[in-house]
Design a protein around this motif. Structure first.
Motif, PDB file in Angstrom:
ATOM      1  N   UNK A   1      48.570  51.177  32.126  1.00 39.52           N
ATOM      2  CA  UNK A   1      49.255  49.931  31.773  1.00 39.52           C
ATOM      3  C   UNK A   1      48.226  48.860  31.396  1.00 39.52           C
ATOM      4  N   UNK A   2      48.705  47.776  30.946  1.00 39.70           N
ATOM      5  CA  UNK A   2      47.831  46.647  30.611  1.00 39.70           C
ATOM      6  C   UNK A   2      48.572  45.357  30.943  1.00 39.70           C
ATOM      7  N   UNK A   3      47.864  44.275  30.946  1.00 43.82           N
ATOM      8  CA  UNK A   3      48.502  42.999  31.280  1.00 43.82           C
ATOM      9  C   UNK A   3      47.480  41.886  31.351  1.00 43.82           C
ATOM     10  N   UNK A   4      47.831  40.857  32.049  1.00 40.84           N
ATOM     11  CA  UNK A   4      46.944  39.700  32.206  1.00 40.84           C
ATOM     12  C   UNK A   4      46.799  39.382  33.683  1.00 40.84           C
ATOM     13  N   UNK A   5      45.559  39.282  34.105  1.00 36.39           N
ATOM     14  CA  UNK A   5      45.303  38.875  35.488  1.00 36.39           C
ATOM     15  C   UNK A   5      45.147  37.356  35.497  1.00 36.39           C
ATOM     16  N   UNK A   6      45.852  36.703  36.375  1.00 37.80           N
ATOM     17  CA  UNK A   6      45.810  35.239  36.418  1.00 37.80           C
ATOM     18  C   UNK A   6      45.461  34.741  37.808  1.00 37.80           C
ATOM     19  N   UNK A   7      44.652  33.704  37.842  1.00 34.21           N
ATOM     20  CA  UNK A   7      44.422  32.981  39.099  1.00 34.21           C
ATOM     21  C   UNK A   7      44.953  31.571  38.883  1.00 34.21           C
ATOM     22  N   UNK A   8      45.888  31.172  39.713  1.00 31.73           N
ATOM     23  CA  UNK A   8      46.521  29.857  39.572  1.00 31.73           C
ATOM     24  C   UNK A   8      45.989  28.941  40.660  1.00 31.73           C
ATOM     25  N   UNK A   9      45.254  27.936  40.244  1.00 29.56           N
ATOM     26  CA  UNK A   9      44.670  27.008  41.207  1.00 29.56           C
ATOM     27  C   UNK A   9      45.471  25.705  41.149  1.00 29.56           C
ATOM     28  N   UNK A  10      46.047  25.341  42.271  1.00 33.08           N
ATOM     29  CA  UNK A  10      46.883  24.143  42.311  1.00 33.08           C
ATOM     30  C   UNK A  10      46.092  22.979  42.886  1.00 33.08           C
TER      31      UNK A  10
END
Lengths: 247, 651
Positions: B64-73
């Motif tokens: 599979x493939x995708x996007x890794x995200x880190x969300x910093x609030x």
């Protein structure tokens, strides 16, 4: 078929293209819009609007004013008020039958109305383009807004003509019914049926925060439907008149 | 009948089989994917610094493939300025694979959770929330990057730092991931084992002023590797047996002795400086790499006798004190002032009022004229009607081409400003780059600020009512770093990038009895104009500095003395002279807005300095080339150079 609306300036024509009254009304309308544009011209630089996330509402103001003025002129033209007014009504109280009433609606009146409404709107076009450029409205929303103006004018024209066919040009009741309709369509719908309110759609087009395809399509569909109904009604009334007169 | 019974039985069996297959729950994609992550250095991070986040993703299912995200609030609910900065990278996961991905994020608050998630299109496959509260520190780090190191070495490291042991696989992949690191201790074999991007990030960090302590231990095989030789060109002469190192007493106040012999590695390093040696065997060697430093220890600090040495703490204190500090930028122009100045020269404007008024007036005159004409019946009516139509169409076309179309083209524009502080050949130049994006329509953009990842943050203009930026994602991919964002209509977004680079200006200043001679070599791709020199409390204009050329400028000291000592009146005179040369260009507007503050800062900071001069110049170009994907907006670029140059006095 003769296009009397292009040549005849008499009372026999409901709203001849080249009559002084109609042309003066149109010119005054354009002057009012031009003055409005000059008055609404943004005094702050564009950077301040961007910095404060404010949208200049020039487009909305100018198009709304054009909507009201152009629709009103068309309503009056439909009612036949621009040719027979004031002095004439007092001197010749008997209403004369018009070409629009005596000729088949589809082959005469409808064509005249469609063309005349277009011509009237065309006079405003350079100013409308200028207003759209100030508010940075794109070409497609601009065309949508122009079509709103045109359809609103046509609706008022058709309604005015229906009023004329029912009550004639001298009726006080007809006078008030026509204006009440216009006020309801332009302002009243805001409270009762916002999706039918042309000012609301123009406002959304000025804001253009996203896709307004659906409200626009809904508005156009409903107005087109109303115009079609009025065309049908007008055709029926003209035919009835022709049958009564044995034309 | 039997036949039909068998047929019926087969059908029933088939239906049951199909139902059974359908009843088996198919594993979802999320069930086959797992995430492991490390935040900062061994789960510790310093607030308001760029922090590495390493994520290991294991895929036990189909590829599979995708996007890794880190969300910093960040932000506060009370102030209603909570926003999420999103850092993302593309992910490719073949079946039965485990891969590591590294992101570098800026954490401004420990109050909000950090979210790490994997997305495929708009579907979140897996998401983990991490509470940051237990892991933050306000100290800088001393990092020991070694898999096999006893943790008690950490207790000997200087107290003013936060010592932490980190597995090398969690080291950052960007140079600014070391933002919070003051001291990095890592042996050569570990450097050899780093992933390519980790190594490049390490080398870049040292070049920009980082501080690495390394050794080889007994096994010096790693030292001949290209990677090590690139940063530390070392020649190994063999091991030497010692019982004591007396020279360390001079170095850090304690000598190192041992009952048993121990080995040190006798090496030579090109262009290095030996800080401590024993019988011609170097013990502590310092080598500059770019603007940073590498200290090579020829003994194994992880083994006795060093580990039992009572001077260990003094030794590390001394090592830390050797780090040369890189001074802060010389001129700190207020970001808000820069933003205001950039706003003042936003590359878009309303149609000119006078032109618009004239257009309307002329149109009304023509309209009135032809409306009167067409009223008259007769043959001329048709002709005049055609004329009227032509007039309306012409004015509509004119309105479109003169007002509408140019405005349509400026729907999305940008301008940028680069402030470059240069202080010497051996000190990196500090660059502060600000780019402002302006949109009159809702616009989606993809912006690249160069091939390498850079620490990019947004800035909010105080004049804007909004408390949070328009949404954006800092997206890493093989093609480089991109800022993917959305601008609402009639809004702006500003991004800032701080960087260090090799000084693009080289020169010297010589003062004799009558003249001040400045020799300049400008390596910038553009010349510097409107150059001002501050010397002996006075500002004086000098010639423009040409691009890619060496130039000698001679200032007559008597002319300098005739100039008034800097004061408010002088400042006005300088600004008037600067802006009189041009009208409303980007350069002139920025000069008008920024020069006074710059002059005051220079005067306040350097008025007592007599042995150096300060130069301010302006370049109509940029060191950063912003590239937009799918759009090509109009933009303007400008660079302001501030340069401090020592003045040598000759007889």
């Amino acid at each position: 078929m003769k296009y009397y609306f292009l040549t005849d300036d008499s009372e026999k024509s409901l709203a001849p293209f080249f009559s002084k009254t109609v042309l003066s009304a149109c010119f005054i309308g354009v002057v009012i819009i031009c003055i409005s544009l000059i008055l609404c011209w943004p005094r702050q630089p564009l950077a301040e609007f961007v910095g404060e996330n404010k949208i200049p509402m020039v487009f909305f103001i100018i198009f709304a004013a054009t909507l009201i003025i152009n629709s009103y002129i068309n309503l009056c033209c439909g009612c036949g008020e621009l040719i027979r007014r004031g002095f004439y009504i007092i001197k010749y109280p008997t209403d004369l039958a018009t070409f629009e009433k005596e000729n088949d609606f589809f082959t005469y009146g409808l064509i005249a109305f469609l063309l005349h409404s277009q011509m009237m709107l065309l006079l405003f076009l350079p100013v409308l383009i200028l207003a759209a450029s100030i508010s940075a409205v794109s070409f497609i929303p601009f065309l949508q807004a122009v079509s709103i103006l045109y359809f609103a004018a046509l609706l008022c024209r058709m309604f005015g003509f229906m009023v004329y066919l029912i009550w004639g040009r001298t009726s006080t009741l007809g006078y008030f019914v026509a204006r009440t309709f216009m006020i309801f369509f332009i302002f009243g719908t805001f409270f009762f049926a916002p999706f039918l309110n042309p000012l609301q759609i123009l406002y959304l087009l000025n804001k253009s925060t996203g896709d307004i395809g659906l409200p626009f399509a809904l508005y156009m569909m409903m107005v087109s439907f109303a115009i079609l109904l009025l065309i049908g009604a007008n055709h029926f009334l003209v035919r009835r008149h022709q049958r009564e007169k044995g034309i | 009948m039997c036949h039909s019974y068998l047929n019926g039985s087969k059908t029933t069996t088939l239906i049951i089989l199909i139902l059974m297959i359908l009843a088996i729950p198919l594993p979802s994609l999320s069930a086959s994917i797992s995430l492991e992550y490390s935040i900062g250095f061994n789960d510790h991070f310093q607030l308001n610094t760029w922090t590495p986040v390493t994520v290991f993703i294991e895929n036990k299912g189909r590829s599979t493939h995708g996007t890794l995200e880190a969300l910093v609030t960040s932000g506060s609910e009370y102030d209603q300025d909570v926003y999420q900065a999103i850092y993302a990278t593309d992910v490719e996961l073949p079946n039965n694979s485990k891969k590591s991905y590294a992101l570098t994020v800026l954490i401004r608050s420990f109050v909000h959770e950090l979210i790490i998630r994997l997305k495929q299109n708009d579907t979140i496959i897996i998401s983990n929330s991490v509470s940051l509260r237990p892991y933050f520190t306000e100290k800088s780090f001393a990092i020991v990057a070694d898999n096999y190191l006893s943790p008690d070495i950490l207790s000997r490291l200087p107290n003013r730092l936060f010592p932490v042991s980190v597995s090398p696989k969690f080291l950052p992949e960007t140079y600014y991931g070391y933002d919070s690191v003051k001291l990095l201790i890592m042996n050569a074999a570990t450097i050899r084992g780093l992933r390519e991007r980790q190594y490049e990030a390490l080398a870049q960090w040292i070049k920009q002023g980082g501080y690495l302590i390394t050794t080889a231990g007994l096994n010096y095989g790693a030292l001949v590797e290209n990677r090590i030789r690139h940063i530390l060109p070392i020649e190994v002469l063999g091991h030497q047996r010692l019982f004591e190192i007396n020279s360390l007493a001079k170095f850090c106040g304690r000598k190192l002795t041992s009952k048993d012999p121990f080995l040190v590695l006798n090496v030579r390093i090109e262009d290095s400086h030996v800080l401590a040696s024993e019988s011609d065997i170097p013990i502590v060697i310092q080598k500059n790499f770019g603007h940073g430093q590498i200290v090579f220890l020829t003994f194994d600090f992880t083994a006795p006798p060093f580990r039992r040495w009572d001077g260990e703490r003094f030794f590390w204190d001394k090592i830390l004190s050797l780090q040369s500090s890189i001074s802060n930028p010389m001129m700190e122009l207020d970001n808000q002032k820069i933003l205001d100045a950039m706003f003042a020269n936003l590359p878009a404007s309303f149609p000119d009022f006078k032109t618009g008024g004239l257009f309307i007036g002329i149109y009304l005159v023509f309209l009135k004229f032809f409306l009167i004409k067409i009223r008259k019946p007769g043959k001329q009516r048709l002709k005049n009607s055609c004329y009227l139509l032509v007039i309306i169409i012409s004015f509509s076309a004119l309105s479109y081409w003169y007002f509408f179309y140019p405005n349509h083209k400026q729907n999305f524009t940008y301008n940028s400003f680069y402030q470059l502080d240069v202080s010497g050949r051996d000190t990196p130049a500090f660059g502060k780059y600000i780019i402002g994006l302006y949109s009159l329509k809702k616009s989606v953009y993809r912006l690249s600020l160069g091939a390498f990842s850079q620490p990019v943050t947004h800035i909010l203009s105080k004049r804007s009512p909004k408390k949070i930026p328009n949404p954006y994602v800092l997206h890493e991919s093989d093609a480089g770093q991109r800022i993917l964002g959305v601008l609402n209509n009639w809004s702006d977004n500003f991004y800032m990038m701080n960087s260090k680079l090799d000084s693009p200006l080289i020169g010297q200043a010589l003062q004799d009895d009558h003249h001040l001679t400045i020799t300049v070599e400008n390596k910038l791709p553009f010349g510097l104009v409107d150059c001002l020199v501050y010397f002996k409390k006075r500002f004086i204009f000098i010639d423009d500095i040409l691009a890619k050329k060496q130039q000698v400028m001679k200032l007559n000291l008597s002319d300098l003395k005739k100039t008034e000592i800097f004061n408010d009146r002088e400042a006005e005179r300088i600004i008037n002279r600067l802006i009189s040369k041009g009208s409303r260009s980007y350069l002139k507007t920025m000069q008008r807005n920024l020069t006074k503050e710059a002059l005051l800062q220079v005067h306040n900071k350097y008025r007592s300095t007599r042995d150096s001069l300060f130069l301010i110049g302006w370049g109509q170009g940029g060191l950063v080339q912003p590239t937009f994907m799918q759009t090509n907006p109009a933009g303007k670029r400008l660079t302001m150079v501030n340069w401090i140059l020592p003045v040598e006095i000759t007889s």
